[in-house]
Design a protein around this motif. Sequence first.
Motif, mmCIF file in Angstrom:
data_model
loop_
_atom_site.group_PDB
_atom_site.id
_atom_site.type_symbol
_atom_site.label_atom_id
_atom_site.label_comp_id
_atom_site.label_asym_id
_atom_site.label_seq_id
_atom_site.Cartn_x
_atom_site.Cartn_y
_atom_site.Cartn_z
ATOM 1 N N GLN A 1 -12.433 18.944 18.155
ATOM 2 C CA GLN A 1 -12.627 20.259 17.025
ATOM 3 C C GLN A 1 -13.522 20.509 18.563
ATOM 4 N N GLY A 2 -12.888 20.385 20.340
ATOM 5 C CA GLY A 2 -13.805 21.120 21.360
ATOM 6 C C GLY A 2 -15.006 20.521 21.794
ATOM 7 N N SER A 3 -15.585 19.489 21.246
ATOM 8 C CA SER A 3 -16.924 19.079 21.719
ATOM 9 C C SER A 3 -16.267 17.506 22.185
ATOM 10 N N HIS A 4 -16.799 16.966 23.439
ATOM 11 C CA HIS A 4 -16.711 15.606 24.335
ATOM 12 C C HIS A 4 -17.047 14.847 23.139
ATOM 13 N N VAL A 5 -17.194 14.039 22.822
ATOM 14 C CA VAL A 5 -17.242 12.210 22.497
ATOM 15 C C VAL A 5 -17.213 11.111 22.895
ATOM 16 N N GLU A 6 -18.650 10.835 22.978
ATOM 17 C CA GLU A 6 -18.828 9.028 23.960
ATOM 18 C C GLU A 6 -18.795 8.119 22.526
ATOM 19 N N LEU A 7 -18.610 7.453 22.267
ATOM 20 C CA LEU A 7 -18.991 5.529 22.438
ATOM 21 C C LEU A 7 -19.589 5.267 22.316
ATOM 22 N N GLU A 8 -21.346 4.996 21.846
ATOM 23 C CA GLU A 8 -22.333 3.569 22.431
ATOM 24 C C GLU A 8 -22.223 2.673 21.405
ATOM 25 N N ASP A 9 -22.861 1.584 21.755
ATOM 26 C CA ASP A 9 -22.464 0.398 20.985
ATOM 27 C C ASP A 9 -23.532 0.777 20.380
ATOM 28 N N VAL A 10 -23.826 0.266 19.083
ATOM 29 C CA VAL A 10 -25.399 0.259 18.666
ATOM 30 C C VAL A 10 -24.955 -0.842 17.972
ATOM 31 N N ASN A 11 -26.609 -2.208 17.667
ATOM 32 C CA ASN A 11 -26.577 -3.150 16.096
ATOM 33 C C ASN A 11 -27.518 -3.327 15.617
ATOM 34 N N VAL A 12 -26.464 -1.988 14.666
ATOM 35 C CA VAL A 12 -27.223 -1.879 13.060
ATOM 36 C C VAL A 12 -26.016 -2.006 12.148
ATOM 37 N N GLU A 13 -26.501 -2.214 11.214
ATOM 38 C CA GLU A 13 -25.403 -2.559 9.502
ATOM 39 C C GLU A 13 -25.251 -1.026 9.108
ATOM 40 N N PRO A 14 -24.720 -0.390 8.063
ATOM 41 C CA PRO A 14 -24.778 0.521 7.660
ATOM 42 C C PRO A 14 -25.780 0.245 6.420
ATOM 43 N N ASP A 15 -26.157 -0.696 5.749
ATOM 44 C CA ASP A 15 -26.957 -0.439 4.522
ATOM 45 C C ASP A 15 -28.702 0.094 4.825
ATOM 46 N N THR A 16 -28.289 -0.749 6.511
ATOM 47 C CA THR A 16 -29.678 -0.679 7.223
ATOM 48 C C THR A 16 -29.960 0.829 7.908
ATOM 49 N N VAL A 17 -29.946 2.200 8.114
ATOM 50 C CA VAL A 17 -29.213 3.530 8.795
ATOM 51 C C VAL A 17 -29.993 4.104 7.493
ATOM 52 N N GLN A 18 -30.924 4.895 8.223
ATOM 53 C CA GLN A 18 -32.138 5.543 7.094
ATOM 54 C C GLN A 18 -30.625 7.608 7.026
ATOM 55 N N TRP A 19 -29.589 7.562 5.848
ATOM 56 C CA TRP A 19 -28.972 8.076 6.477
ATOM 57 C C TRP A 19 -29.253 9.635 5.735
ATOM 58 N N ALA A 20 -29.885 9.768 5.062
ATOM 59 C CA ALA A 20 -30.750 10.932 5.179
ATOM 60 C C ALA A 20 -31.768 11.782 6.194
ATOM 61 N N ASN A 21 -32.138 11.099 7.305
ATOM 62 C CA ASN A 21 -32.518 11.678 8.324
ATOM 63 C C ASN A 21 -32.021 11.802 9.601
ATOM 64 N N LEU A 22 -30.926 11.465 9.529
ATOM 65 C CA LEU A 22 -29.529 11.610 10.365
ATOM 66 C C LEU A 22 -29.689 12.644 11.604
ATOM 67 N N ALA A 23 -29.323 13.860 10.333
ATOM 68 C CA ALA A 23 -29.705 14.652 10.494
ATOM 69 C C ALA A 23 -30.549 15.466 11.517
ATOM 70 N N SER A 24 -31.752 14.827 11.258
ATOM 71 C CA SER A 24 -33.507 15.080 11.543
ATOM 72 C C SER A 24 -33.164 15.430 13.450
ATOM 73 N N SER A 25 -32.277 16.071 14.028
ATOM 74 C CA SER A 25 -32.584 15.475 15.916
ATOM 75 C C SER A 25 -33.183 16.806 16.513
ATOM 76 N N ASP A 26 -33.959 17.639 15.518
ATOM 77 C CA ASP A 26 -34.762 19.305 15.931
ATOM 78 C C ASP A 26 -35.674 17.879 16.783
ATOM 79 N N THR A 27 -36.471 18.493 17.984
ATOM 80 C CA THR A 27 -37.963 17.923 18.262
ATOM 81 C C THR A 27 -39.471 18.686 17.445
ATOM 82 N N GLY A 28 -39.005 19.486 17.527
ATOM 83 C CA GLY A 28 -40.127 20.533 16.511
ATOM 84 C C GLY A 28 -40.497 19.386 14.782
ATOM 85 N N ARG A 29 -39.060 19.413 14.178
ATOM 86 C CA ARG A 29 -39.352 18.764 12.816
ATOM 87 C C ARG A 29 -39.667 17.705 13.258
#
Length: 127
Positions: A30-58
């Motif tokens: 959809q017009g955005s360039h995407v690159e994949l990066e390997d991370v060693n986490v399991e889905p149940d260890t991801v804090q899904w509620a905090n995923l969208a918080s990328s604003d530095t001030g927040r």
Amino acid sequence: SDRAIVVFETEEAKQRALNKSAESGGFDIQGSHVELEDVNVEPDTVQWANLASSDTGRVVIKVILGFGIIALACFFWAVVFYAPYAYYVLTFNYSNGRQPGFIVGFSFSMIVVIGNAIMYETCARIS
């Protein structure tokens, strides 16, 4: 958000996607360039509620608030649990070689256990 997490069914599928992305230098969605990066986490260890918080001030505000809550929990433990014990030990009459008994030592152990439980729970909820 500028980040996303992709969950693969198998480890082999993940490796195929990583290899293909590395070979082609990523791909466009959809017009955005995407690159994949390997991370060693399991889905149940991801804090899904905090995923969208990328604003530095927040994020900074959340970190400061987290440290404040931890400081309040430490203060609560010190005033409610440790201060009465410390007062008793400081005012104990040590004349003639007297020492506080088993109950005092056991009480201190329980104060430490309760304090640790409070701090573990506080930190777990903040994270």
